[in-house]
Design an enzyme around this catalytic site. Structure first.
Site, PDB file in Angstrom:
ATOM      1  N   ASP A   1       0.859  -1.103  -0.059  1.00  0.00           N
ATOM      2  CA  ASP A   1       0.040   0.085   0.071  1.00  0.00           C
ATOM      3  C   ASP A   1       1.070   1.226  -0.018  1.00  0.00           C
ATOM      4  OD1 ASP A   1      -2.318   1.687   0.336  1.00  0.00           O
ATOM      5  OD2 ASP A   1      -1.925   1.733   2.298  1.00  0.00           O
TER       6      ASP A   1
ATOM      7  N   CYS B   1      -4.549  -1.143  -2.025  1.00  0.00           N
ATOM      8  CA  CYS B   1      -4.753  -0.004  -2.025  1.00  0.00           C
ATOM      9  C   CYS B   1      -5.538   0.435  -3.437  1.00  0.00           C
ATOM     10  CB  CYS B   1      -3.258   0.654  -2.623  1.00  0.00           C
ATOM     11  SG  CYS B   1      -3.162   2.454  -2.912  1.00  0.00           S
ATOM     12  N   ASN B   2      -6.783   1.042  -3.062  1.00  0.00           N
ATOM     13  CA  ASN B   2      -7.546   1.468  -4.191  1.00  0.00           C
ATOM     14  C   ASN B   2      -6.939   2.109  -5.413  1.00  0.00           C
ATOM     15  OD1 ASN B   2     -10.813   0.794  -3.009  1.00  0.00           O
ATOM     16  ND2 ASN B   2      -9.074   1.054  -1.560  1.00  0.00           N
TER      17      ASN B   2
ATOM     18  N   CYS C   1     -11.006   3.372   0.240  1.00  0.00           N
ATOM     19  CA  CYS C   1      -9.339   3.640   0.524  1.00  0.00           C
ATOM     20  C   CYS C   1      -9.105   2.771   1.503  1.00  0.00           C
ATOM     21  CB  CYS C   1      -9.227   5.021   0.651  1.00  0.00           C
ATOM     22  SG  CYS C   1      -7.477   5.349   1.463  1.00  0.00           S
TER      23      CYS C   1
ATOM     24  N   HIS D   1      -6.753   2.947   3.751  1.00  0.00           N
ATOM     25  CA  HIS D   1      -6.557   3.607   5.072  1.00  0.00           C
ATOM     26  C   HIS D   1      -7.978   4.054   5.925  1.00  0.00           C
ATOM     27  CE1 HIS D   1      -2.750   4.712   3.198  1.00  0.00           C
ATOM     28  NE2 HIS D   1      -2.423   5.162   4.419  1.00  0.00           N
TER      29      HIS D   1
HETATM   30  N1  DGL Z   1      -4.648   3.568   0.933  1.00  0.00           N
HETATM   31  C1  DGL Z   1      -4.680   3.960  -0.452  1.00  0.00           C
HETATM   32  C2  DGL Z   1      -6.290   3.753  -1.208  1.00  0.00           C
HETATM   33  O1  DGL Z   1      -6.502   2.694  -0.798  1.00  0.00           O
HETATM   34  C3  DGL Z   1      -4.120   5.107  -1.052  1.00  0.00           C
HETATM   35  C4  DGL Z   1      -4.155   6.356   0.035  1.00  0.00           C
HETATM   36  C5  DGL Z   1      -3.079   7.359  -0.592  1.00  0.00           C
HETATM   37  O2  DGL Z   1      -2.188   7.031  -0.699  1.00  0.00           O
HETATM   38  O3  DGL Z   1      -3.561   8.398  -1.004  1.00  0.00           O
HETATM   39  O4  DGL Z   1      -6.414   4.342  -1.976  1.00  0.00           O
END
Ligand code: DGL
Length: 262
Positions: free
Chosen positions: A9, A72-73, A182, A184
């Site tokens: 990620d 990570c999306n 996301c 996170h």
């Molecule tokens: N965790 C990531 C996602 O799923 C990326 C977040 C980022 O780095 O902006 O999109």
């Protein structure tokens, strides 16, 4: 096959996916890469996201991973097709869980909170066009949220103010599902639950990713048949404070090692 599953990620967010992977596949060895030095990915141009993903994949391949989960999306929606073209190894990606939200919605309005990179990607538009014929999808970019999560600053009042601002246009449309687009954002669930009315369900894609990973391992006959608990290795290229806290709190009972260098 004892070789590890690689998970990466832009930072610590993918640990929410790793948690689901370990739950379903406790005997698999896993390597987690947090590219926190380059977080957030969400506002970066597509070419840069693709280049960062390739760097993460090369690293996991050096460590002999047999399958890679793009946790990570933003990375999945912008780079997974390119990764699948370039590398032979199987990839599992994560996308916002629009389908179950649309199918479950009674108010016919759902919210999707995700990064700019995810919401502006072709893959996301295709999926939302496909499932959203009779349902309004209220998309909101969660600008600035990842920074608070990376810093482990979840009690900061500014974060609550930001979240309130982001969910308001969704509540104005009477959503009954909030899709966390996301990896996170599952770390925001305690705060979001306080801000949202009881009828709004919060969903993410963690369990679906774990199920899909299991399926791909089976299809490729690369499951680890050992009955011992798998070993989890964590790597980060930034200050490890938040990752260390998460490892201690959420992965305490697992055999794990945290390395502060990639
Ligand atoms: N965790 C990531 C996602 O799923 C990326 C977040 C980022 O780095 O902006 O999109």
């Amino acid at each position: 096959m004892k070789e590890p599953i690689g998970v990466f990620d832009s930072g610590i967010g993918g640990t929410s996916i790793l948690h689901e992977l370990i739950k379903l596949l406790p005997n698999e060895n896993m390597i987690y890469v947090a590219d926190s030095a380059n977080a957030p990915y969400g506002q970066k141009p597509v070419e840069e996201i693709v280049a960062l993903c390739k760097k993460n994949v090369d690293l996991l391949l050096e460590k002999k991973c047999k399958l890679i989960v793009v946790a990570c999306n933003t990375a999945t929606t912008n780079a997974i097709s390119e990764l699948r073209n370039q590398y032979k190894i199987p990839f599992v990606g994560i996308e916002p869980a629009i389908k179950p939200a649309v199918l479950g919605s009674k108010t016919k309005a759902i919210g999707v909170l995700a990064t700019k990179g995810t919401l502006t990607s072709e893959l996301f538009s295709k999926t939302s066009d496909l499932y959203a014929e009779n349902t309004e999808i209220v998309e909101v970019i969660g600008k600035g949220l990842v920074e608070f999560i990376e810093a482990g600053d979840l009690l900061n009042p500014k974060l609550e103010i930001l979240l309130k601002k982001y969910v308001q246009p969704m509540l104005d449309k009477d959503i009954d599902y909030l899709v966390l687009g996301c990896s996170h954002y599952p770390y925001l669930v305690p705060l979001l639950s306080e801000l949202l009315p009881n009828n709004v369900k919060i969903i993410d894609s963690g369990e679906a990713v774990a199920r899909q990973t299991n399926q791909i391992l089976q299809n490729n006959c690369i499951k680890n048949t050992s009955t011992a608990l798998g070993e989890i290795l964590f790597f980060t290229n930034s200050k490890a404070d938040t990752l260390e806290k998460i490892v201690n709190e959420r992965f305490k009972s697992k055999k794990n090692i945290l390395s502060k260098t990639l």
